[in-house]
Design an enzyme around this catalytic site. Structure first.
Site, short mmCIF file in Angstrom:
data_model
loop_
_atom_site.label_atom_id
_atom_site.label_comp_id
_atom_site.label_asym_id
_atom_site.label_seq_id
_atom_site.Cartn_x
_atom_site.Cartn_y
_atom_site.Cartn_z
N SER A 1 0.82 -1.20 0.00
CA SER A 1 0.00 0.00 0.00
C SER A 1 0.86 1.26 0.00
CB SER A 1 -0.90 0.02 1.24
OG SER A 1 -1.55 1.27 1.38
N CYS A 2 0.44 2.26 -0.79
CA CYS A 2 1.15 3.54 -0.80
C CYS A 2 0.98 4.25 0.54
CB CYS A 2 0.64 4.43 -1.92
SG CYS A 2 -1.13 4.80 -1.84
N SER A 3 0.02 3.80 1.36
CA SER A 3 -0.21 4.40 2.66
C SER A 3 0.56 3.72 3.78
CB SER A 3 -1.70 4.38 3.00
OG SER A 3 -2.41 5.26 2.17
#
Length: 464
Positions: A240-242
């Site tokens: 995830s980019c988060s």
């Protein structure tokens, strides 16, 4: 193999067939396709296929990701008005009517191909649109299977199956043509993919580069913060980019926080091993540029450590590296997309803010930041000053940023980063971005003002 023109013709016919569906009809369609990519046996199959085909992440996390992303979108659209009159304000005389966008091109990432596909389809179809997915070249089979399952759902309720398709001509020219002839492009993937979408000539939503950074303040619950950060970083091996890429702990709690991180399955990489890890994680690519080694992306800590030639204890799931300053001179400030976490020590909150600002200005402008604190002044300061689209408070960022039952962020896998990140929106791109809205204005009592009412106080201060 169908041409882009042939697929587009099928998509337009399918979209026209549902363009006059009632709210009840389109909601039933969403339930049908949503169930196909939410039911346990289907998502277990898709998760296994995605990991086997791409080599990214792990099956358990991808199953949970389907539950979160598809379930979250289903929750968000339940009862939402996407057909006809959305709202009417008698005082202003304004009424708003929802209309379809048309045919949408949705570009998918290799790191999260099946859950993104499922969640996007539900949100797009909610607006009575058709969608043609462009799958990552690394995820063709699992994406095609996701689309096949959802087409079964469409058939079950008598909706046209060509409402959801996967691009068959995935050549560079084919992709460019699909973006050009679609009514809207939504791109979830690399910077190059997003730039291509923006330059296609078609309205587009894209994402900025990820680099989520969290602050641990002096009043944080350190056990809770460590649990959340580790769970977030480890989830699907940080696809995830988060996923937290770095954490900044203030000096007052730095040592006990590090102890908690080690107690939660982290291993501190230092000395000569730190250099070995860096040399393995970033290598000169075919273009002669130092870039993230593809062999470490979304792999386990054990695999990464083995490739770097460093020994880690059994049970170590996350590799910790202490950050160095100047930040620009230390490669570990960069996005890592792996269970490798950089930890910085800050003198206090303001120093943590300084580090946070520099980290995200170099990588991840506008994306997100987090903080573990109960202090309202710290939270408000980040909200007021940080050039970011999201401030996630006391939550695991990989779950919280994109929407989760424990917050009310719209559920999505496409996170806008605003003009800071080269995007058109700071929002979580969700079903509301997949409708057109007609504003109907009717005459009401006219407004007016005198010069004195408007400029009187200004004149007193500055003169006429």
């Amino acid at each position: 193999m169908k041409t882009v023109a042939e697929q587009m013709e099928l998509a337009r016919k399918a979209q026209e067939a549902v363009a006059e569906y009632t709210q009840e009809q389109i909601d039933e369609v969403c339930l049908a396709i949503g169930w196909k990519v939410y039911r346990d046996e289907n998502i277990a199959k898709l998760a296994r296929m995605a990991v086997e085909e791409t080599g990214y992440g792990n099956v358990e996390s991808k199953i949970l990701k389907h539950k979160r992303k598809v379930g979250g979108v289903m929750h968000d659209i339940k009862g939402a008005v996407s057909v006809g009159l959305m709202e009417r304000d008698e005082a202003s005389g304004i009424s708003k009517y929802a209309k379809p966008v048309g045919v949408i091109c949705a570009i998918l990432p290799a790191t999260n191909p099946t859950a993104t596909c499922g969640g996007k389809a539900v949100g797009i179809v909610k607006g009575r649109n058709a969608v043609i997915f462009k799958a990552s070249s690394r995820a063709l089979k699992c994406t095609a299977e996701t689309v096949r399952m959802m087409r079964e759902g469409l058939k079950k309720v008598g909706a046209p199956e060509d409402l959801i398709q996967i691009l068959e001509d995935s050549s560079r020219d084919g992709i460019a043509e699909l973006m050009r002839v679609s009514d809207l492009v939504v791109a979830t993937g690399s910077g190059a993919v997003v730039r291509a979408a923006y330059s296609s000539g078609t309205p587009a939503y894209g994402v900025g580069q990820g680099n989520a950074v969290a602050i641990v303040a002096e009043d944080a619950d350190l056990v809770e913060a460590a649990e959340m950060i580790c769970a977030s970083k480890l989830f699907d091996y940080a696809t995830s980019c988060s996923s937290e890429n770095a954490v900044i702990a203030v000096a007052d709690v730095y040592e006990p926080f590090m102890e908690e991180m080690l107690a939660h399955g982290c291993h501190l990489v230092s000395g000569a091993d730190r250099e070995k890890l860096q040399n393995h994680m970033w290598k000169v690519n075919a273009k002669g540029k130092l870039a993230l080694n593809p062999d470490i992306i979304a792999k386990s800590a054990k695999v990464i450590a083995g490739g770097a030639g460093i020994a880690i204890p059994d049970g170590a799931d996350i590799l910790l590296v202490e950050g160095r300053e100047p930040i620009a001179d230390d490669k570990f400030h960069d996005e890592k997309i792996s269970p490798v976490l950089t930890v910085y020590k800050a003198a206090d909150f303001q120093d943590a803010y300084r580090i946070l600002t520099e980290l995200t200005s170099r990588v991840g402008r506008g994306h997100s930041c987090g903080i573990h604190t109960w202090r309202r002044d710290y939270i408000d300061y980040l909200g007021a000053h940080m050039k970011t689209s999201r401030v996630t408070v006391r939550q695991p960022m990989s779950a919280g940023n994109g929407g989760h039952p424990f917050n009310r962020m719209p559920s999505t896998a496409t996170l806008g980063c605003g003009t800071w990140g080269g995007n058109i929106t700071t929002e979580n791109v969700h079903w509301k971005q997949f409708i057109n809205v007609t504003w109907v204005n009717e005459p009401v009592s006219p407004w007016g003002f005198t010069d004195e009412e408007m400029w009187g106080e200004f004149w007193k201060k500055h003169g006429k």
